[in-house]
Design an enzyme around this catalytic site. Structure first.
Site, mmCIF file in Angstrom:
data_model
loop_
_atom_site.group_PDB
_atom_site.id
_atom_site.type_symbol
_atom_site.label_atom_id
_atom_site.label_comp_id
_atom_site.label_asym_id
_atom_site.label_seq_id
_atom_site.Cartn_x
_atom_site.Cartn_y
_atom_site.Cartn_z
ATOM 1 N N ASN A 8 12.965 6.425 16.010
ATOM 2 C CA ASN A 8 12.543 5.086 15.595
ATOM 3 C C ASN A 8 13.643 4.128 16.025
ATOM 4 O O ASN A 8 14.686 4.046 15.390
ATOM 5 C CB ASN A 8 12.347 5.061 14.067
ATOM 6 C CG ASN A 8 12.029 3.679 13.542
ATOM 7 O OD1 ASN A 8 11.711 2.774 14.315
ATOM 8 N ND2 ASN A 8 12.106 3.511 12.226
ATOM 9 N N LYS A 10 13.617 1.000 15.939
ATOM 10 C CA LYS A 10 13.622 -0.245 15.140
ATOM 11 C C LYS A 10 13.732 -1.446 16.087
ATOM 12 O O LYS A 10 13.108 -1.435 17.141
ATOM 13 C CB LYS A 10 14.738 -0.194 14.106
ATOM 14 C CG LYS A 10 14.660 1.077 13.246
ATOM 15 C CD LYS A 10 15.543 1.071 12.047
ATOM 16 C CE LYS A 10 15.356 2.365 11.273
ATOM 17 N NZ LYS A 10 16.151 2.433 10.058
ATOM 18 N N HIS A 91 6.835 2.086 7.052
ATOM 19 C CA HIS A 91 8.277 2.333 7.005
ATOM 20 C C HIS A 91 8.875 1.497 5.870
ATOM 21 O O HIS A 91 8.411 0.386 5.595
ATOM 22 C CB HIS A 91 8.918 1.954 8.347
ATOM 23 C CG HIS A 91 10.346 2.371 8.409
ATOM 24 N ND1 HIS A 91 11.351 1.619 7.864
ATOM 25 C CD2 HIS A 91 10.935 3.493 8.901
ATOM 26 C CE1 HIS A 91 12.506 2.250 8.031
ATOM 27 N NE2 HIS A 91 12.279 3.389 8.660
ATOM 28 N N GLU A 93 11.306 -0.348 5.672
ATOM 29 C CA GLU A 93 11.692 -1.718 6.045
ATOM 30 C C GLU A 93 10.460 -2.639 6.073
ATOM 31 O O GLU A 93 10.562 -3.825 5.765
ATOM 32 C CB GLU A 93 12.438 -1.703 7.393
ATOM 33 C CG GLU A 93 13.842 -1.144 7.207
ATOM 34 C CD GLU A 93 14.380 -0.326 8.359
ATOM 35 O OE1 GLU A 93 13.898 -0.453 9.492
ATOM 36 O OE2 GLU A 93 15.312 0.474 8.104
ATOM 37 N N GLU A 159 11.318 9.494 3.367
ATOM 38 C CA GLU A 159 12.623 8.900 3.656
ATOM 39 C C GLU A 159 13.164 8.247 2.390
ATOM 40 O O GLU A 159 12.716 7.152 2.016
ATOM 41 C CB GLU A 159 12.498 7.824 4.737
ATOM 42 C CG GLU A 159 11.972 8.340 6.053
ATOM 43 C CD GLU A 159 12.291 7.365 7.184
ATOM 44 O OE1 GLU A 159 13.035 7.755 8.079
ATOM 45 O OE2 GLU A 159 11.818 6.220 7.143
ATOM 46 N N GLY A 165 20.204 4.590 7.033
ATOM 47 C CA GLY A 165 21.253 3.781 7.645
ATOM 48 C C GLY A 165 22.531 3.701 6.819
ATOM 49 O O GLY A 165 23.398 2.879 7.085
ATOM 50 N N SER A 201 19.503 9.014 7.794
ATOM 51 C CA SER A 201 20.816 9.467 8.274
ATOM 52 C C SER A 201 20.795 10.869 8.885
ATOM 53 O O SER A 201 21.759 11.630 8.756
ATOM 54 C CB SER A 201 21.857 9.369 7.158
ATOM 55 O OG SER A 201 22.014 8.022 6.748
HETATM 56 P P1 PGA Z 1 18.502 6.234 9.980
HETATM 57 O O1 PGA Z 1 17.035 5.605 9.865
HETATM 58 O O2 PGA Z 1 18.358 7.555 10.702
HETATM 59 O O3 PGA Z 1 19.295 5.233 10.762
HETATM 60 O O4 PGA Z 1 19.007 6.433 8.578
HETATM 61 C C1 PGA Z 1 15.918 6.400 9.592
HETATM 62 C C2 PGA Z 1 14.676 5.554 9.525
HETATM 63 O O5 PGA Z 1 14.728 4.470 8.928
HETATM 64 O O6 PGA Z 1 13.605 5.908 10.068
#
Ligand code: PGA
Length: 239
Positions: A8, A10, A91, A93, A159, A165, A201
């Site tokens: 992803n 983003k 997601h 976000e 998640e 992140g 992460s």
């Molecule tokens: P990350 O993000 O691996 O940077 O923690 C995962 C995600 O939001 O899909």
């Protein structure tokens, strides 16, 4: 079946990164299956064309209607016609920063499945919700997946929001317990069995252990998916 390794990007990387990323995959991961790279919508077609036969392209979001006066939105049919196989829906976000609700996400899930896309439906709890994760995840699943007729193209990504992140990863015991709960909830409410991806992460140093769990059907990777070297290390760690 090979576990899913889903990138992803983003709102990161740009067009110049696409050939570099795909060339690295061509040289180092050719023949690997179930590699899906979700990229910003403007880049989906270029990624799909460049990676044909190597990796699948995915979008990070779509709307639930086919066309009309919805400035700035893209339809599942557009995602499909750009050459993507997959779309991320819900997601954290999108839920947290753009106010997407289970009700809206349910419409997106149904429309994207109808358009013939694979849907990766994302669920997760915040740190405050962690003690009651079962209630939160059950609601996201039951409301978000209501009226799905066929689960064949459905994948769920768990998640924990506090692990995205942040460098914080859920313990391996937590992941196993929660994935088992998610599987049971889907089975008891919908009579279906779908792959459950873990995200938050994930990186080359922890992916092997996470992917070794039977309850984990793959991983969804943000930060560590931006560079092909790390992404391929995670692909190879599925054993
Ligand atoms: P990350 O993000 O691996 O940077 O923690 C995962 C995600 O939001 O899909």
């Amino acid at each position: 079946m090979d576990k899913f390794i889903v990138a992803n990007w983003k709102m990161n990387n740009d067009f110049s990164d696409i050939p570099v990323f795909v060339d690295y995959l061509k040289e180092n991961a050719s023949g690997e299956k179930n590699m899906i790279v979700c990229v910003p919508s403007v880049m989906v077609k270029t990624f799909a064309d460049t990676a044909t036969g190597i990796a699948e392209a995915g979008a990070e979001n779509c709307y639930y209607l086919e066309k009309g006066a919805y400035t700035g939105e893209i339809s599942p049919q557009m995602v499909k016609s750009a050459g993507a196989t997959t779309v991320l829906v819900g997601h954290s976000e999108r839920r947290q920063l753009f106010g997407e609700t289970n009700e809206l996400l349910n419409k997106k899930v149904l429309a994207a499945l109808d358009a013939g896309l694979k849907v990766i439906y994302c669920i997760g709890e915040t740190l405050e919700e962690k003690p009651n994760y079962q209630e939160v995840l059950r609601k996201e699943l039951v409301e978000g997946l209501a009226n799905v007729k066929s689960f064949e193209n459905l994948i769920v990504a768990y998640e924990p929001i506090w692990a995205i992140g942040t460098g914080k990863v859920a313990t391996i015991e937590d992941i196993d317990e929660i994935h088992t709960f998610v599987k049971e909830t889907i089975s008891s409410n919908f009579g279906a069995n779908v792959p459950i991806l873990y995200g938050g992460s994930v990186k080359p140093s922890n992916s092997g252990e996470i992917l070794s769990l039977d309850s984990v059907g793959g991983v969804l990777i943000g930060g560590a998916s931006l560079k092909a070297e790390d992404y391929v290390k995670i692909v190879k760690s599925r054993g």
